[in-house]
Design an enzyme around this catalytic site. Sequence first.
Site, PDB file in Angstrom:
ATOM      1  N   GLU A 102       0.853  -1.192   0.000  1.00 42.76           N
ATOM      2  CA  GLU A 102       0.000   0.000   0.000  1.00 42.76           C
ATOM      3  C   GLU A 102       0.887   1.239   0.000  1.00 42.76           C
ATOM      4  O   GLU A 102       2.009   1.204   0.518  1.00 42.76           O
ATOM      5  CB  GLU A 102      -0.900   0.006   1.246  1.00 42.76           C
ATOM      6  CG  GLU A 102      -1.843   1.200   1.312  1.00 42.76           C
ATOM      7  CD  GLU A 102      -2.872   1.076   2.420  1.00 42.76           C
ATOM      8  OE1 GLU A 102      -3.716   1.988   2.545  1.00 42.76           O
ATOM      9  OE2 GLU A 102      -2.843   0.071   3.161  1.00 42.76           O
TER      10      GLU A 102
ATOM     11  N   ASN B   2     -12.394  -0.885  -0.649  1.00 39.37           N
ATOM     12  CA  ASN B   2     -11.698  -1.375   0.545  1.00 39.37           C
ATOM     13  C   ASN B   2     -12.440  -0.946   1.807  1.00 39.37           C
ATOM     14  O   ASN B   2     -12.761   0.241   1.964  1.00 39.37           O
ATOM     15  CB  ASN B   2     -10.269  -0.805   0.600  1.00 39.37           C
ATOM     16  CG  ASN B   2      -9.554  -1.180   1.884  1.00 39.37           C
ATOM     17  OD1 ASN B   2      -9.116  -2.319   2.046  1.00 39.37           O
ATOM     18  ND2 ASN B   2      -9.431  -0.237   2.816  1.00 39.37           N
ATOM     19  N   GLU B   3     -12.755  -1.891   2.675  1.00 38.39           N
ATOM     20  CA  GLU B   3     -13.305  -1.625   4.010  1.00 38.39           C
ATOM     21  C   GLU B   3     -14.388  -0.542   3.988  1.00 38.39           C
ATOM     22  O   GLU B   3     -14.352   0.410   4.764  1.00 38.39           O
ATOM     23  CB  GLU B   3     -12.188  -1.260   4.982  1.00 38.39           C
ATOM     24  CG  GLU B   3     -11.217  -2.404   5.218  1.00 38.39           C
ATOM     25  CD  GLU B   3     -10.156  -2.101   6.279  1.00 38.39           C
ATOM     26  OE1 GLU B   3     -10.113  -0.965   6.797  1.00 38.39           O
ATOM     27  OE2 GLU B   3      -9.366  -3.009   6.588  1.00 38.39           O
TER      28      GLU B   3
ATOM     29  N   ASN C 270      -6.673   1.513   2.815  1.00 35.80           N
ATOM     30  CA  ASN C 270      -7.360   2.789   3.000  1.00 35.80           C
ATOM     31  C   ASN C 270      -6.972   3.817   1.943  1.00 35.80           C
ATOM     32  O   ASN C 270      -7.787   4.663   1.562  1.00 35.80           O
ATOM     33  CB  ASN C 270      -7.055   3.343   4.393  1.00 35.80           C
ATOM     34  CG  ASN C 270      -7.592   2.453   5.499  1.00 35.80           C
ATOM     35  OD1 ASN C 270      -8.401   1.561   5.255  1.00 35.80           O
ATOM     36  ND2 ASN C 270      -7.145   2.693   6.723  1.00 35.80           N
TER      37      ASN C 270
ATOM     38  N   TYR D  26      -6.662  -8.341  12.165  1.00 36.56           N
ATOM     39  CA  TYR D  26      -5.353  -8.204  12.795  1.00 36.56           C
ATOM     40  C   TYR D  26      -5.491  -8.571  14.272  1.00 36.56           C
ATOM     41  O   TYR D  26      -6.526  -8.322  14.891  1.00 36.56           O
ATOM     42  CB  TYR D  26      -4.836  -6.760  12.687  1.00 36.56           C
ATOM     43  CG  TYR D  26      -4.648  -6.269  11.269  1.00 36.56           C
ATOM     44  CD1 TYR D  26      -3.466  -6.514  10.584  1.00 36.56           C
ATOM     45  CD2 TYR D  26      -5.656  -5.559  10.620  1.00 36.56           C
ATOM     46  CE1 TYR D  26      -3.286  -6.063   9.282  1.00 36.56           C
ATOM     47  CE2 TYR D  26      -5.482  -5.106   9.319  1.00 36.56           C
ATOM     48  CZ  TYR D  26      -4.301  -5.357   8.651  1.00 36.56           C
ATOM     49  OH  TYR D  26      -4.124  -4.912   7.363  1.00 36.56           O
TER      50      TYR D  26
ATOM     51  N   GLU E 176      -6.396  -9.111   4.043  1.00 37.30           N
ATOM     52  CA  GLU E 176      -5.573  -8.409   5.040  1.00 37.30           C
ATOM     53  C   GLU E 176      -5.556  -9.253   6.307  1.00 37.30           C
ATOM     54  O   GLU E 176      -6.613  -9.489   6.913  1.00 37.30           O
ATOM     55  CB  GLU E 176      -6.112  -7.006   5.368  1.00 37.30           C
ATOM     56  CG  GLU E 176      -5.877  -5.976   4.283  1.00 37.30           C
ATOM     57  CD  GLU E 176      -6.192  -4.557   4.744  1.00 37.30           C
ATOM     58  OE1 GLU E 176      -5.941  -4.236   5.927  1.00 37.30           O
ATOM     59  OE2 GLU E 176      -6.681  -3.776   3.906  1.00 37.30           O
TER      60      GLU E 176
END
Length: 499
Positions: free
Chosen positions: A27, A172-173, A72, A244, A292
């Site tokens: 990223e 993304n997210e 992000n 995570y 991720e």
Amino acid sequence: MKKAALHVSKYFKVGEVDDRLYGSFIEHLGRAVYEGIYQPESPFADEQGMRKDVLKLVQQLNVPIVRYPGGNFVSGYRWEDSVGPKANRPKKIDLAWSVVETNQFGLNEFMDWSKKAETECMMAVNLGTRGIEDAKNILEYCNIKGGSYYSDLRREHGWEAPHDIKLWCLGNEMDGPWQEGHKTAYEYGRIAAEAGRAMKMLDPTIETVACGSSSLTMPTFGTWEDTVLMECYDQVDYLSLHQYYNNHADNSEEFLANTVAMDQFITQVISICDSVKAKKRGKKDIQLSFDEWNVWYHSNEQDKQIERWTQHPHQLEDVYNFEDALLVAGMMITMLRHADRVKVACLAQLVNVIAPIMTSDTGAWKQTIYYPFELISNLGRGTVLHTEIDVPFYESQHGDTPYIDSVVVMNEEKETVTVFAMNKCLTEEIDLSADLRQFEGYRVDQHIVLTHTDLKAENTEDQPNNVVPRNNGNAKLDSGRLNAVLPNQSFNVITLKKG
């Protein structure tokens, strides 16, 4: 000594390992790109500014796919800013990480880096501040041979052949309030459906990944996946998972028990995907992209001190220890145990930013988590066998937690059988046995052990070999019966080979 019995049959198969299970992530964040994979002023750089020492370490990991450019970052990304003459590329504010992006390394440079790294690209499109038209345009730029505006623009920029990117993330997210342009599940499901439809009309050979909830702990989890897939089931092939883990509580037993939580997470998402399939009377399974995953917490406090609007600061630079490496091994074992549905996964990230590889101006080195990834990536290709293990449990916040996480992978082409086993017990060795008489003519080729007396031991540039695996295990195969002693707090790789 605790005892464990492993039960496996070559006729009971979970599924084939998709090589993309061993993917990673780059990223535009911190020093992942600048000073990570790209540093023209470095003595280690090649003629394009790519760090050759990093390329060598990436190649050793055998990473088949790398997700790019975020994360992000992608929710505010204008891909057009990153292509064309570098002198004309604008410096832009990146709200995701409160930095300035110079765009001196962009889409085409990443595709060149991918070839050198011997990997493919998993490209993400901006469905935060942009939408369907932009998704179609970047696909045209990347995948169409020529004869149209954006494909000819790529050729004008010096890349005659199309990049032919096959796997695309639709944002993304998007349920995260930290995300530019974050949306409700219905809003995102609609734009993902329409972007996916337009992209597949342009290039029917691509596959698409819809955003699942940003993590298991989000209040939107579950209802988000269901609502999104009800809108875009027909247009997507995969649903993403992100997770995570941390050890802020400094409780190693609870930390290592996160493999149970991860297993529950995967199972729950599979259930939702299959529920939507049933409600839709669908014919296809939505597969999972765990794009991720990692340990992330060591850098949280130091990141609060970073000055805003600087360029590629030292950001999210976790220094990993031995217990982190154990959990990474356990997380990879967990994903392999679901190889029938988890087809893509991306260790986040690859260089400098919560990464297995670190760099400085004087070199690059392997963090502790590098080794379990390298071992499983290189030796975990083939067919996952249904693996049951009788082993004592301990109680954790996630419920009964086995002292051993294990999975067996059979590679018929190479005539190997590999046992991956992580002993979570911090105080005792465990005597592992298995009846492998089905594998007649096989012998123990190696028993690699990754262990250390200090769970907090780290690898640094000055001491890069503090935590390293060694081929010094004691596994034996006698009359088809495998026996091995797994040291306390250890990750083990036992490979059997025919002949």
